[in-house]
Write a protein that holds these residues in place. Structure first.
Motif, PDB file in Angstrom:
ATOM      1  N   PRO A  50       0.587  -1.300   0.136  1.00  0.00           N
ATOM      2  CA  PRO A  50      -0.068   0.097  -0.194  1.00  0.00           C
ATOM      3  C   PRO A  50       0.845   1.358   0.026  1.00  0.00           C
ATOM      4  O   PRO A  50       1.846   1.147   0.576  1.00  0.00           O
ATOM      5  N   TYR A  51       0.365   2.358  -0.461  1.00  0.00           N
ATOM      6  CA  TYR A  51       0.892   3.721  -0.698  1.00  0.00           C
ATOM      7  C   TYR A  51      -0.148   4.657  -0.682  1.00  0.00           C
ATOM      8  O   TYR A  51      -0.352   5.454  -1.508  1.00  0.00           O
ATOM      9  N   CYS A  90       4.244   4.722   4.365  1.00  0.00           N
ATOM     10  CA  CYS A  90       5.452   5.353   3.557  1.00  0.00           C
ATOM     11  C   CYS A  90       6.541   5.702   4.776  1.00  0.00           C
ATOM     12  O   CYS A  90       6.233   5.966   5.882  1.00  0.00           O
ATOM     13  N   ASP A  91       7.692   6.006   4.363  1.00  0.00           N
ATOM     14  CA  ASP A  91       8.735   6.322   4.776  1.00  0.00           C
ATOM     15  C   ASP A  91       8.694   7.938   5.068  1.00  0.00           C
ATOM     16  O   ASP A  91       8.581   8.710   4.308  1.00  0.00           O
ATOM     17  N   LEU A  92       8.616   8.417   6.554  1.00  0.00           N
ATOM     18  CA  LEU A  92       8.239   9.632   6.677  1.00  0.00           C
ATOM     19  C   LEU A  92       9.237  10.742   6.317  1.00  0.00           C
ATOM     20  O   LEU A  92       9.067  11.892   5.773  1.00  0.00           O
ATOM     21  N   ALA A 103      -1.185   8.799  -4.762  1.00  0.00           N
ATOM     22  CA  ALA A 103      -0.397   7.836  -4.296  1.00  0.00           C
ATOM     23  C   ALA A 103       0.901   8.198  -4.569  1.00  0.00           C
ATOM     24  O   ALA A 103       2.163   7.630  -4.301  1.00  0.00           O
ATOM     25  N   ALA A 104       1.369   8.897  -5.617  1.00  0.00           N
ATOM     26  CA  ALA A 104       2.606   9.351  -6.030  1.00  0.00           C
ATOM     27  C   ALA A 104       3.436   9.716  -4.971  1.00  0.00           C
ATOM     28  O   ALA A 104       4.604   9.367  -4.887  1.00  0.00           O
ATOM     29  N   GLU A 126       5.992  -0.133 -12.085  1.00  0.00           N
ATOM     30  CA  GLU A 126       4.677   0.559 -11.435  1.00  0.00           C
ATOM     31  C   GLU A 126       4.003   1.398 -12.321  1.00  0.00           C
ATOM     32  O   GLU A 126       4.900   2.367 -12.762  1.00  0.00           O
ATOM     33  N   THR A 127       2.833   1.315 -12.887  1.00  0.00           N
ATOM     34  CA  THR A 127       2.635   2.411 -13.905  1.00  0.00           C
ATOM     35  C   THR A 127       2.147   3.614 -13.080  1.00  0.00           C
ATOM     36  O   THR A 127       2.257   4.602 -13.934  1.00  0.00           O
ATOM     37  N   MET A 128       1.549   3.699 -11.946  1.00  0.00           N
ATOM     38  CA  MET A 128       1.432   4.818 -11.544  1.00  0.00           C
ATOM     39  C   MET A 128       0.532   6.021 -12.231  1.00  0.00           C
ATOM     40  O   MET A 128       0.982   7.098 -12.485  1.00  0.00           O
TER      41      MET A 128
END
Length: 512
Positions: free
Chosen positions: A244-245, A251-253, A282-283, A323-325
């Motif tokens: 997940p994102y 994520c990494d803060l 999500a990017a 990842e298509t993002m």
């Protein structure tokens, strides 16, 4: 149509001794975060590297990987032939395409026929037999989950239905004597692992940070984790930037601080990206994890420096798929032939042996195992079962180099039919295609075996694949690519070749 796995064949090793003495063999570290697309490397925006490709890099901060790239050979066109986690990992570990590796679909409890073959001679088996200490840390995802929970015998590792995660017992670890791994579990800040003895460790730490710490402890040989008399082979399978994102919980803060105030149009700079999709947000979190992984990769490299091992260690940074993002307005991040999914990072550093440069070699996933063995001086030990090719001479820039591949094969499989118990039996080979230096093509069929879709792109004139070509408007090009596809399918004894799928277009029996 529905396909079952073909019968396995013997994977007999070539047992001639290598010409490199064991004491002089290099260490090997293979780092591969999941779902990390090639464009998400900061150095692609640097003029030296940008001049080597015709697409733009993502606006990401990856200073450690940027420095690493300037000491490495960077492959701009490495391909994940079946861009899904499990099939890629099966190919990576075995050097065989999915039908032979056994991993044709993502592994989970309803797909009992998709699992890494126990009799496959894998990369860890070869390094171990050659006198290496072998370690696997992080995500594995090549085992069919069974009721083998070491903490609760007779049960799966959780109560999930279907179960995706899996415990890998010692007899399925393929030569890795140090183990700190899991099947698949997408909770980045609360991961869990099973160690060499089968003990479970539940951790409250961002998984890449924790895994790199364990890798550093292995490199430093804390508490005699490895045999210091041997060279080592370490695989580090990191889960992020895989989903997940969706929030800061994923994520990494520290990385998030770099992107939180940027607009979506500033982040999604590829012209084929759809910033109106809900997924576009999500990017920020995806790129945050990219930068966090870069920081942890830098920490790993510093540990190598501090241990005095840098000059004697092959280090590879890669991924299982992209990842298509939101590119092409698809919500599926992977499992497609579009560049954002198919093209993966592949950076190789081996001081004094592999020069710094950018190369457009169409490296396929099954090529990775034999190439690593070749770089380590173990070419004579490459198993006969391996379907990939050893490109170590090309990476070293030897006077005599192997012929470059003209194309790389693309595969997409879907579930076969379900039996009365709800289990998936066989698989449906929905699409086959190829990537060449200039073009990308996919042919997809319906369940009745008839042609459903053709995707055809001129990657030179249309690097973002926004203007699909009509095969009827370019019949010579289409026929030429179908001829190349026939060669690849025949060489790999693919099910499309065996069943002559779309034989009216693909000239299987024509000599090329």
């Amino acid at each position: 149509m529905q396909v079952r796995r073909i019968l396995p064949f013997a994977g007999l090793a070539l047992t001639a001794c290598t010409g490199t003495p064991e004491t002089e063999r290099p260490n090997v570290i293979y780092v591969f975060p999941d779902q990390y697309r090639n464009s998400s490397l900061g150095f692609w925006s640097d003029p030296e590297f940008a001049a080597q490709v015709n697409w733009c890099g993502d606006p990401v901060s990856t200073p450690n990987l940027d420095r690493f790239a300037r000491e490495a050979t960077v492959l701009s066109e490495a391909v994940s032939n079946c861009p899904l986690s499990s099939p890629h990992r099966g190919m990576l570990l075995s050097g065989m395409y999915p039908e032979r590796s056994g991993v044709v679909l993502n592994c989970m409890s309803e797909r009992p026929e998709s699992s890494l073959r126990e009799d496959a001679e894998c990369i860890g088996d070869v390094f171990s037999a050659a006198g290496y200490d072998c370690a696997y840390i992080g995500k594995l995802h090549v085992d069919f989950p069974t009721r083998n929970n070491p903490q609760r015998p007779g049960t799966y590792v959780s109560d999930a239905v279907p179960e995706w995660d899996a415990y890998t017992p010692p007899e399925r670890r393929h030569g890795f004597n140090y183990w700190y791994s899991y099947g698949t579990y997408d909770v980045h800040k609360h991961p869990h692992y099973w160690d060499t003895e089968g003990r479970r460790h539940d951790v409250d730490e961002w998984s890449p940070q924790h895994e790199v710490t364990k890798a550093i402890e292995y490199i430093e040989n804390r508490d005699s984790r490895r045999d210091s008399r041997k060279p080592f082979f370490l695989m580090l399978g990191i889960n992020p930037p895989h989903s997940p994102y969706a929030s800061t919980e994923d994520c990494d803060l520290e990385g998030y601080e770099l992107y939180k105030d940027k607009s979506l149009t500033e982040l999604l700079v590829r012209p084929n990206a759809d910033t109106t999709m809900a997924k576009a947000a999500a990017a920020r979190y995806y790129f945050a994890n990219v930068s966090g992984i870069d920081r942890e990769f830098g920490r790993l490299l510093r540990a190598l420096d501090d241990a005095g091992l840098t000059d004697h260690t092959i280090v590879v940074f890669a991924s299982d798929h992209g990842e298509t993002m939101t590119s092409h307005s698809t919500s599926d991040p992977k499992n497609s032939i579009w560049r954002e999914s198919l093209n993966i990072p592949f950076l190789v550093r081996y001081p004094g042996h592999v020069p710094h440069r950018v190369d457009d070699l169409l490296l396929s996933t099954p090529d990775i195992m034999p190439t690593l063995l070749g770089l380590a001086g173990l070419a004579d030990r490459i198993p006969a079962s391996v379907e990939g090719r050893d490109f170590s001479a090309l990476l070293r820039q030897d006077a005599v180099q192997p012929e470059r591949p003209r194309a790389a094969l693309y595969l997409r499989n879907l579930d076969g039919e379900r039996d009365s118990a709800g289990m998936v039996r066989g698989f449906f080979p929905e699409a086959r295609g190829l990537k060449t230096a200039t073009h990308t093509m996919e042919l997809a069929i319906g369940r009745d075996g008839t042609l459903k879709r053709v995707l055809l792109y001129d990657d030179v004139r249309d690097p973002y694949q926004m203007q699909p070509l009509d095969p009827k408007a370019c019949p010579e090009l289409f026929a030429s690519l179908c001829g190349e596809l026939a060669v690849l399918l025949r060489e790999n004894d693919d099910v499309w070749y065996r069943e002559r799928v779309l034989a009216e277009w693909i000239p299987y029996d024509k000599e090329n």
